[in-house]
Design a protein around this motif. Structure first.
Motif, PDB file in Angstrom:
ATOM      1  N   SER A  50       0.806  -1.225   0.000  1.00  0.00           N
ATOM      2  CA  SER A  50       0.000   0.000   0.000  1.00  0.00           C
ATOM      3  C   SER A  50       0.834   1.267   0.000  1.00  0.00           C
ATOM      4  N   ASP A  51       2.070   1.187   0.470  1.00  0.00           N
ATOM      5  CA  ASP A  51       2.926   2.371   0.490  1.00  0.00           C
ATOM      6  C   ASP A  51       3.724   2.542  -0.802  1.00  0.00           C
ATOM      7  N   GLY A  52       3.430   1.703  -1.800  1.00  0.00           N
ATOM      8  CA  GLY A  52       4.094   1.823  -3.086  1.00  0.00           C
ATOM      9  C   GLY A  52       5.406   1.076  -3.198  1.00  0.00           C
ATOM     10  N   ALA A  53       5.767   0.312  -2.178  1.00  0.00           N
ATOM     11  CA  ALA A  53       7.024  -0.438  -2.206  1.00  0.00           C
ATOM     12  C   ALA A  53       6.818  -1.789  -2.883  1.00  0.00           C
ATOM     13  N   ILE A  54       7.870  -2.289  -3.524  1.00  0.00           N
ATOM     14  CA  ILE A  54       7.794  -3.604  -4.141  1.00  0.00           C
ATOM     15  C   ILE A  54       8.514  -4.614  -3.258  1.00  0.00           C
ATOM     16  N   HIS A  55       7.995  -5.843  -3.284  1.00  0.00           N
ATOM     17  CA  HIS A  55       8.539  -6.923  -2.455  1.00  0.00           C
ATOM     18  C   HIS A  55       8.678  -8.176  -3.316  1.00  0.00           C
ATOM     19  N   ASN A  56       9.660  -9.001  -2.983  1.00  0.00           N
ATOM     20  CA  ASN A  56       9.909 -10.213  -3.766  1.00  0.00           C
ATOM     21  C   ASN A  56       8.765 -11.210  -3.632  1.00  0.00           C
ATOM     22  N   ALA A  57       8.455 -11.878  -4.729  1.00  0.00           N
ATOM     23  CA  ALA A  57       7.446 -12.933  -4.753  1.00  0.00           C
ATOM     24  C   ALA A  57       7.850 -13.926  -5.829  1.00  0.00           C
ATOM     25  N   SER A  58       7.189 -15.067  -5.852  1.00  0.00           N
ATOM     26  CA  SER A  58       7.524 -16.098  -6.831  1.00  0.00           C
ATOM     27  C   SER A  58       6.259 -16.751  -7.360  1.00  0.00           C
ATOM     28  N   PRO A  59       6.179 -16.982  -8.671  1.00  0.00           N
ATOM     29  CA  PRO A  59       5.018 -17.701  -9.211  1.00  0.00           C
ATOM     30  C   PRO A  59       4.960 -19.143  -8.737  1.00  0.00           C
ATOM     31  N   LEU A  60       6.071 -19.668  -8.226  1.00  0.00           N
ATOM     32  CA  LEU A  60       6.072 -21.047  -7.737  1.00  0.00           C
ATOM     33  C   LEU A  60       5.205 -21.214  -6.495  1.00  0.00           C
ATOM     34  N   THR A  61       4.939 -20.110  -5.793  1.00  0.00           N
ATOM     35  CA  THR A  61       4.052 -20.186  -4.628  1.00  0.00           C
ATOM     36  C   THR A  61       2.648 -20.592  -5.051  1.00  0.00           C
TER      37      THR A  61
ATOM     38  N   LEU B 204      23.739   4.417  -5.829  1.00  0.00           N
ATOM     39  CA  LEU B 204      22.354   4.520  -6.280  1.00  0.00           C
ATOM     40  C   LEU B 204      21.351   4.549  -5.133  1.00  0.00           C
ATOM     41  N   LEU B 205      21.619   3.812  -4.063  1.00  0.00           N
ATOM     42  CA  LEU B 205      20.635   3.710  -2.971  1.00  0.00           C
ATOM     43  C   LEU B 205      20.227   5.070  -2.411  1.00  0.00           C
ATOM     44  N   PRO B 206      21.157   5.910  -1.935  1.00  0.00           N
ATOM     45  CA  PRO B 206      20.733   7.219  -1.416  1.00  0.00           C
ATOM     46  C   PRO B 206      20.180   8.120  -2.507  1.00  0.00           C
ATOM     47  N   LEU B 207      20.706   7.990  -3.738  1.00  0.00           N
ATOM     48  CA  LEU B 207      20.200   8.819  -4.833  1.00  0.00           C
ATOM     49  C   LEU B 207      18.737   8.497  -5.131  1.00  0.00           C
ATOM     50  N   LEU B 208      18.410   7.214  -5.235  1.00  0.00           N
ATOM     51  CA  LEU B 208      17.034   6.816  -5.515  1.00  0.00           C
ATOM     52  C   LEU B 208      16.087   7.206  -4.386  1.00  0.00           C
TER      53      LEU B 208
ATOM     54  N   ALA C  94      16.448  11.565  -3.973  1.00  0.00           N
ATOM     55  CA  ALA C  94      16.147  12.367  -5.160  1.00  0.00           C
ATOM     56  C   ALA C  94      14.854  11.936  -5.850  1.00  0.00           C
ATOM     57  N   PHE C  95      14.527  10.653  -5.759  1.00  0.00           N
ATOM     58  CA  PHE C  95      13.354  10.158  -6.487  1.00  0.00           C
ATOM     59  C   PHE C  95      12.278   9.586  -5.568  1.00  0.00           C
ATOM     60  N   GLY C  96      12.513   9.578  -4.268  1.00  0.00           N
ATOM     61  CA  GLY C  96      11.497   9.129  -3.329  1.00  0.00           C
ATOM     62  C   GLY C  96      11.200   7.642  -3.364  1.00  0.00           C
ATOM     63  N   VAL C  97      12.142   6.829  -3.808  1.00  0.00           N
ATOM     64  CA  VAL C  97      11.931   5.379  -3.821  1.00  0.00           C
ATOM     65  C   VAL C  97      11.863   4.882  -2.381  1.00  0.00           C
ATOM     66  N   PRO C  98      10.815   4.149  -2.005  1.00  0.00           N
ATOM     67  CA  PRO C  98      10.672   3.678  -0.620  1.00  0.00           C
ATOM     68  C   PRO C  98      11.860   2.824  -0.169  1.00  0.00           C
ATOM     69  N   GLU C  99      12.169   2.906   1.114  1.00  0.00           N
ATOM     70  CA  GLU C  99      13.288   2.111   1.636  1.00  0.00           C
ATOM     71  C   GLU C  99      13.043   0.624   1.459  1.00  0.00           C
ATOM     72  N   ALA C 100      11.774   0.187   1.589  1.00  0.00           N
ATOM     73  CA  ALA C 100      11.478  -1.236   1.415  1.00  0.00           C
ATOM     74  C   ALA C 100      11.797  -1.696  -0.008  1.00  0.00           C
ATOM     75  N   THR C 101      11.562  -0.839  -0.985  1.00  0.00           N
ATOM     76  CA  THR C 101      11.914  -1.165  -2.365  1.00  0.00           C
ATOM     77  C   THR C 101      13.426  -1.310  -2.510  1.00  0.00           C
TER      78      THR C 101
ATOM     79  N   PHE D  30      26.615  -4.134   3.742  1.00  0.00           N
ATOM     80  CA  PHE D  30      26.085  -3.909   5.085  1.00  0.00           C
ATOM     81  C   PHE D  30      24.586  -3.672   5.036  1.00  0.00           C
ATOM     82  N   PHE D  31      24.148  -2.860   4.060  1.00  0.00           N
ATOM     83  CA  PHE D  31      22.718  -2.558   3.891  1.00  0.00           C
ATOM     84  C   PHE D  31      21.964  -3.768   3.378  1.00  0.00           C
ATOM     85  N   ALA D  32      22.522  -4.436   2.356  1.00  0.00           N
ATOM     86  CA  ALA D  32      21.822  -5.557   1.719  1.00  0.00           C
ATOM     87  C   ALA D  32      21.623  -6.722   2.676  1.00  0.00           C
ATOM     88  N   LEU D  33      22.540  -6.919   3.579  1.00  0.00           N
ATOM     89  CA  LEU D  33      22.428  -8.028   4.533  1.00  0.00           C
ATOM     90  C   LEU D  33      21.584  -7.674   5.751  1.00  0.00           C
TER      91      LEU D  33
END
Length: 400
Positions: free
Chosen positions: A47-58, A120-124, A127-134, A394-397
């Motif tokens: 609902s906040d516009g963030a994308i999350h991983n999913a799989s069609p195998l589910t 790219l992480l801080p820039l996105l 500067a572009f408002g990409v959600p942290e969850a994305t 550090f961030f990715a983990l």
């Protein structure tokens, strides 16, 4: 340069002794990685516009056999072991110098992609408002294929030991690795599974991926006959079927969200059974594939893919994200952003694949420079790249 001219140039520059089948197998296994991730990975939109991983195998468990075809890391390690032996034979100087050269070729592209994403992480975000969850979803996907580079680095360092084992035991040098994984799996999933600590599965990482690499080393040493290859093919297929039908192994070769067990992280015995099957088939098809790739028009794409191997591995998830993140601002887009739970999603995702491939080619035009020696990068620039890469990791983990 026209395509015909490029094909002619590649053909004229290919040494007569070049084993085209080995390069063809490597290219096939390499292209299976982005194809698998692009087909079997999807995104949901919160609902906040963030994308999350999913799989069609589910939703489509019946698609699991697709992962059997696209999970070709066994072939990649097989060919890697074979190629490493040839390189090791040709090297001049010390073994340590040879290893440093091989490891630098693996490390430069990884350092490059992680350093770029650290910028790219801080820039996105700012500067572009990409959600942290994305951004966390993106970081997970970017770092996901890089575990392979770490494991491949370790097995490459073991090449001299693998050569000695192959010369002493031949194809059977891989048998103790298979046995080790079988024992750990028995402890993990057998009658006493509840008393076994979860960290025990880590013991499968090295022998699990070294198995096919050792087969490749034995193959290059001339210790794998066609009879052995048939044994790998038939025996691996029989073991694969038995594990699926009677031992409760998950059918998918990739992780499925919500599933308690996974085959690939770390590798289970099912992964080795598949690797044995694929390795046997690859060895048996070598001569036929070599004759096929004697055609210049078929050989040229193989060369191009192999020259960009690490770029494809490191940047293919970024290509998919380059399409998905902007699309998320438009809401759900079939096959791109939205629950992968319908036949319509599958058909739409297939239609998106050419765009992902095009974006990867575009990114690769600039990112491929990371594969070449960094002759113009001084100590300060290399240190900065290392710090940026560490920050991204550090961030990715999830440590930041």
């Amino acid at each position: 340069m026209s395509p015909a001219t490029l094909v002619e140039r590649i053909e004229s520059r290919t040494p007569a002794h070049r084993d085209r089948a080995i390069d063809g197998l490597r290219a096939l296994a390499l292209l299976a990685v982005p194809t698998g991730h692009w087909l079997l990975g999807g995104f949901t939109l919160s609902s906040d516009g963030a994308i999350h991983n999913a799989s069609p195998l589910t939703a489509f468990g019946g698609l699991a056999p697709v992962s059997w075809v696209l999970q070709m890391l066994g072939v990649f390690f097989l060919v890697g072991g074979h190629a490493s032996v040839l390189s090791y034979r040709r090297h001049e100087g010390s073994t340590a110098a040879w290893l440093r050269g091989r490891l630098a070729r693996l490390g430069r592209p990884v350092l490059g992609v992680t350093a770029v994403w650290a910028v790219l992480l801080p820039l996105l975000h700012h500067a572009f408002g990409v959600p942290e969850a994305t951004l966390r979803t993106a970081s997970t996907l970017v770092i996901q294929p890089l575990w392979f580079v770490g494991v491949y680095t370790v097995v490459t360092a073991l090449t001299p030991s693998c050569v000695r084992a192959a010369r002493r035991l031949g194809v059977w040098a891989a048998a103790p690795l298979l046995g080790s994984v079988a024992v750990v799996d028995l402890l993990r999933y057998g009658p006493y599974a509840e008393t076994v600590p979860s960290w025990l599965s880590v013991l499968n990482i090295l022998p699990g991926w070294l198995f096919a690499y050792q087969l490749g080393v034995s193959w290059a040493e001339g210790r794998v006959s066609r009879g052995h290859a048939w044994g790998l093919l038939v025996g691996g297929a029989a073991l694969f079927a038995a594990l699926l039908l009677w031992c409760g192994y998950p059918a998918s070769m990739v992780g499925v969200p919500g599933e308690a067990r996974t085959n690939s992280h770390p590798p289970s015995l099912l992964v080795l059974a598949l690797a044995a099957t694929q390795s046997g088939a690859a060895i048996l098809l070598r001569e036929r594939l070599g004759r096929l790739l004697a055609r210049p028009a078929l050989w040229a794409p193989v060369v191009v893919v192999n020259l960009s191997a690490m770029t494809v591995l490191c940047w293919h998830q970024s290509a998919m994200l380059a399409a998905a993140i902007p699309a998320s601002y438009a809401g759900e887009v079939p096959g791109l952003v939205g629950a992968p739970d319908s036949v319509g999603w599958i058909l739409a995702r297939l239609a998106w694949l050419p765009l992902f491939a095009g974006l990867l080619v575009l990114i690769g035009r600039y990112a491929r420079g990371f594969e070449s020696p960094w002759t113009r990068a001084g100590t300060a620039r290399r240190a900065a790249a290392g710090l940026l890469a560490a920050g991204f990791a550090f961030f990715a983990l999830g440590l930041a």
